[in-house]
Write a protein that holds these residues in place. Structure first.
Motif, PDB file in Angstrom:
ATOM      1  N   HIS A  27       0.838  -1.210   0.000  1.00 12.73           N
ATOM      2  CA  HIS A  27       0.000   0.000   0.000  1.00 12.73           C
ATOM      3  C   HIS A  27       0.869   1.255   0.000  1.00 12.73           C
ATOM      4  CE1 HIS A  27      -3.345   2.663   0.895  1.00 12.73           C
ATOM      5  NE2 HIS A  27      -2.644   3.170   1.899  1.00 12.73           N
ATOM      6  N   ALA A  28       1.925   1.229   0.812  1.00 11.77           N
ATOM      7  CA  ALA A  28       2.823   2.384   0.858  1.00 11.77           C
ATOM      8  C   ALA A  28       3.507   2.599  -0.487  1.00 11.77           C
ATOM      9  CB  ALA A  28       3.869   2.185   1.961  1.00 11.77           C
ATOM     10  N   ALA A  29       3.881   1.490  -1.155  1.00 13.22           N
ATOM     11  CA  ALA A  29       4.536   1.608  -2.455  1.00 13.22           C
ATOM     12  C   ALA A  29       3.593   2.221  -3.489  1.00 13.22           C
ATOM     13  CB  ALA A  29       5.005   0.232  -2.918  1.00 13.22           C
ATOM     14  N   LYS A  30       2.350   1.780  -3.516  1.00 17.18           N
ATOM     15  CA  LYS A  30       1.389   2.332  -4.465  1.00 17.18           C
ATOM     16  C   LYS A  30       1.114   3.807  -4.161  1.00 17.18           C
ATOM     17  CE  LYS A  30      -0.535   0.219  -7.215  1.00 17.18           C
ATOM     18  NZ  LYS A  30      -0.176  -0.030  -8.646  1.00 17.18           N
ATOM     19  N   THR A  31       1.043   4.138  -2.887  1.00 18.80           N
ATOM     20  CA  THR A  31       0.822   5.528  -2.483  1.00 18.80           C
ATOM     21  C   THR A  31       1.970   6.414  -2.931  1.00 18.80           C
ATOM     22  OG1 THR A  31      -0.476   4.814  -0.559  1.00 18.80           O
ATOM     23  CG2 THR A  31       0.428   7.052  -0.514  1.00 18.80           C
ATOM     24  N   ALA A  32       3.193   5.862  -2.886  1.00 20.38           N
ATOM     25  CA  ALA A  32       4.379   6.628  -3.286  1.00 20.38           C
ATOM     26  C   ALA A  32       4.531   6.724  -4.798  1.00 20.38           C
ATOM     27  CB  ALA A  32       5.627   5.998  -2.679  1.00 20.38           C
ATOM     28  N   GLY A  40      11.466  -6.237   3.440  1.00 18.84           N
ATOM     29  CA  GLY A  40      12.071  -5.803   2.195  1.00 18.84           C
ATOM     30  C   GLY A  40      11.010  -5.417   1.187  1.00 18.84           C
ATOM     31  N   LEU A  41      11.323  -4.442   0.373  1.00 15.67           N
ATOM     32  CA  LEU A  41      10.374  -3.953  -0.629  1.00 15.67           C
ATOM     33  C   LEU A  41      11.101  -3.761  -1.954  1.00 15.67           C
ATOM     34  CD1 LEU A  41       7.564  -2.731  -1.383  1.00 15.67           C
ATOM     35  CD2 LEU A  41       8.505  -0.504  -0.692  1.00 15.67           C
ATOM     36  N   ARG A  42      10.511  -4.299  -3.015  1.00 10.32           N
ATOM     37  CA  ARG A  42      11.008  -4.048  -4.375  1.00 10.32           C
ATOM     38  C   ARG A  42       9.915  -3.308  -5.141  1.00 10.32           C
ATOM     39  NH1 ARG A  42      11.843  -8.017  -9.491  1.00 10.32           N
ATOM     40  NH2 ARG A  42      10.082  -9.094  -8.492  1.00 10.32           N
ATOM     41  N   VAL A  43      10.253  -2.183  -5.717  1.00  9.32           N
ATOM     42  CA  VAL A  43       9.291  -1.437  -6.528  1.00  9.32           C
ATOM     43  C   VAL A  43       9.753  -1.419  -7.973  1.00  9.32           C
ATOM     44  CG1 VAL A  43       8.639   0.015  -4.570  1.00  9.32           C
ATOM     45  CG2 VAL A  43      10.373   0.828  -6.171  1.00  9.32           C
ATOM     46  N   GLU A 102       8.518   5.780   4.492  1.00  4.71           N
ATOM     47  CA  GLU A 102       9.816   6.286   4.033  1.00  4.71           C
ATOM     48  C   GLU A 102      10.503   5.296   3.109  1.00  4.71           C
ATOM     49  OE1 GLU A 102      11.853   7.134   7.642  1.00  4.71           O
ATOM     50  OE2 GLU A 102      10.896   9.104   7.916  1.00  4.71           O
ATOM     51  N   MET A 103      10.397   3.996   3.430  1.00  5.72           N
ATOM     52  CA  MET A 103      10.973   2.972   2.558  1.00  5.72           C
ATOM     53  C   MET A 103      10.386   3.056   1.159  1.00  5.72           C
ATOM     54  SD  MET A 103      11.061  -0.479   4.890  1.00  5.72           S
ATOM     55  CE  MET A 103      11.408  -1.524   3.470  1.00  5.72           C
ATOM     56  N   ALA A 104       9.075   3.149   1.093  1.00  7.03           N
ATOM     57  CA  ALA A 104       8.405   3.183  -0.204  1.00  7.03           C
ATOM     58  C   ALA A 104       8.815   4.417  -1.006  1.00  7.03           C
ATOM     59  CB  ALA A 104       6.900   3.153  -0.007  1.00  7.03           C
ATOM     60  N   GLU A 105       8.859   5.560  -0.356  1.00  7.48           N
ATOM     61  CA  GLU A 105       9.244   6.790  -1.054  1.00  7.48           C
ATOM     62  C   GLU A 105      10.679   6.706  -1.558  1.00  7.48           C
ATOM     63  OE1 GLU A 105       8.527   9.753   1.858  1.00  7.48           O
ATOM     64  OE2 GLU A 105       6.328   9.628   1.714  1.00  7.48           O
ATOM     65  N   ARG A 106      11.567   6.168  -0.709  1.00  9.48           N
ATOM     66  CA  ARG A 106      12.966   6.038  -1.107  1.00  9.48           C
ATOM     67  C   ARG A 106      13.118   5.048  -2.264  1.00  9.48           C
ATOM     68  NH1 ARG A 106      14.607   5.314   3.542  1.00  9.48           N
ATOM     69  NH2 ARG A 106      14.887   3.040   3.653  1.00  9.48           N
ATOM     70  N   ALA A 107      12.389   3.927  -2.215  1.00 11.41           N
ATOM     71  CA  ALA A 107      12.494   2.919  -3.266  1.00 11.41           C
ATOM     72  C   ALA A 107      12.001   3.474  -4.604  1.00 11.41           C
ATOM     73  CB  ALA A 107      11.684   1.684  -2.880  1.00 11.41           C
ATOM     74  N   VAL A 108      10.906   4.213  -4.578  1.00 12.76           N
ATOM     75  CA  VAL A 108      10.387   4.794  -5.824  1.00 12.76           C
ATOM     76  C   VAL A 108      11.378   5.800  -6.397  1.00 12.76           C
ATOM     77  CG1 VAL A 108       8.591   6.293  -6.781  1.00 12.76           C
ATOM     78  CG2 VAL A 108       7.972   4.370  -5.289  1.00 12.76           C
TER      79      VAL A 108
END
Length: 449
Positions: free
Chosen positions: A15-20, A56-59, A80-86
């Protein structure tokens, strides 16, 4: 941490990744704990315990990707992880072969419980692990000729993981392990020789006694006392079951899709060719019960399945994840593996090499004069040509009989030629992830005295 909590974490990461702004993503959450006890002289020398959660998150942004990981699971950290990954993915180089699995490729209806990967028994108390380590040390010291025990250890670990992706996949499983080991030394000063024994099982009830492990370590160390250097020349070599799996590991590395895609494999032109003697096969089976390398699905959500990597001596295919399969114009073999901080890559868990009908002693009798290798020191392996050279120790054999221990020697050959000349024994241990028997190889070069 419960399976539900891990599932919630991966869902929150997606969800955080999609939001970012991520176009696609996958997430992994791992909850692990482990305890390890070392003893020396019958007393506790070191005790370690660790536990925690890693995420861990992969975008993916088009054909660009980035991975991030953390051990803090607060909502702020996830965002923060999601924003940084994007942000990282937008700057990453393009890779036309990356991407999540199509929904039709995903595993369906797996039965984790049927694999018996997690022992439901209580976690052992530290005192019970210490008792195992003490028993292993005492049994090794009781072997006549053992001067000291370098280490005696017992350990337990439990790990849960959950994987989810924006393509709809979600699944997880747990795994446990209980182990005991010992390293014994015979002789004094410059004449010291050492050897080891270790056992590990998923279910604690399946673990051999600690005393048995310690005794075996002691007997092995004593057998190596007063070694010599072997003769120099071309001789047959018998790879003991403990180290024969290294030959199979070199083979597995050579058929890994990443090595093939780079053109850096000594088997890159061997698809469909004879690479083992006729009648021998190398089979991967990730669905074996109570085996450490088993899994219900791979790190991209594809179903785990049995396959013959080599059948009747002929190489049938590469080990592939989605990206390497796309690069090579093939289909994934369901062999993706990954940690929390890196994207998937191809890897193999359980494999079994065809066993022979004869014992190791029968192969010793057949080899006549040669070398029985029980351990290696260092390695020089050319991944492109298969040229092979390793420092070794073991026992010199004449007329089919073990005469004396040897060390400070080197064995050399070419892996492609070596594998075509192997003769398997029947002594592989069925509980291991790599089930490989002792292997007799003709005509290797030995550099000794």
């Amino acid at each position: 941490m419960s399976d539900t909590r891990l599932s919630d974490l991966t869902a929150a990461l997606l969800h955080a990744a999609k939001t970012a702004g991520a176009e696609a993503a996958d997430a992994i959450a791992v909850d692990g704990r482990s305890v390890s006890i070392d003893v020396r002289g019958g007393r506790l020398e070191q005790a370690e315990r660790s536990e925690g959660v890693e995420i861990g998150l992969r975008v993916l942004m088009g054909k660009r990707q980035a991975c991030v990981s953390a051990s803090d699971v607060s909502p702020r950290t996830l965002a923060e992880m999601a924003e940084r990954a994007v942000a990282m993915a937008r700057l990453a180089p393009e890779d036309p072969f990356i991407g999540l699995a199509d929904p039709a490729q995903l595993a369906q209806g797996w039965d984790v419980a049927a694999l018996e990967l997690c022992d439901p028994s209580e976690e052992p108390a530290a005192a019970a692990l210490e008792a195992d380590a003490v028993a292993a040390e005492a049994a090794a010291l009781a072997v006549r000729g053992v001067a000291q025990v370098q280490s005696a250890s017992a350990a337990y670990s439990a790990r849960r993981l959950h994987l989810a992706a924006t393509n709809g996949f979600a699944g997880g499983y747990a795994r446990t392990s209980r182990s005991v080991s010992a390293v014994a030394i015979s002789g004094e000063g410059l004449a010291m020789e050492r050897d080891w024994a270790a056992e590990s099982r998923i279910f604690q009830a399946d673990l051999p006694s600690a005393a048995e492990v310690g005794r075996l370590a002691g007997e092995r160390a004593v057998a190596h006392a007063n070694p010599r250097r072997p003769k120099t020349g071309a001789f047959p070599v018998l790879f003991d079951e403990r180290i024969a799996g290294s030959l199979v590991s070199h083979l597995l590395g050579a058929v890994n899709g990443q090595a093939i895609a780079r053109g850096a494999s000594w088997l890159r032109e061997a698809l469909g060719a004879q690479v083992l003697p006729k009648g021998m096969s190398l089979v991967e089976d990730p669905l074996r019960l109570r085996v450490s390398g088993s899994r219900p699905f791979d790190a991209e959500g594809l179903a785990a399945r049995r396959r013959a990597i080599i059948e009747d001596g002929v190489l049938t295919g590469w080990t592939l994840d989605l990206a390497t399969a796309r690069k090579l114009g093939m289909e994934s073999t369901g062999n993706a593996s990954r940690g929390t901080s890196a994207p998937p890559s191809p890897g193999v868990g359980n494999v079994a090499l065809t066993q022979g009908a004869r014992s190791r002693d029968d192969l010793l009798a057949e080899m006549g004069t040669g070398l029985l290798i029980t351990s290696f020191i260092g390695a020089t392996i050319n991944p492109t040509t298969g040229d092979y050279s390793r420092g070794a120790s073991g026992f010199w054999v004449e007329n089919g009989e073990v005469l004396y221990p040897v060390n400070e020697c080197t064995v050399a050959g070419n892996l492609r030629q070596m594998l075509l000349r192997i003769t398997p024994a029947n002594d592989a241990r069925a509980h291991l992830s790599h089930v490989v028997p002792s292997l007799l190889v003709e005509g290797l070069t030995i550099a000794g005295e």
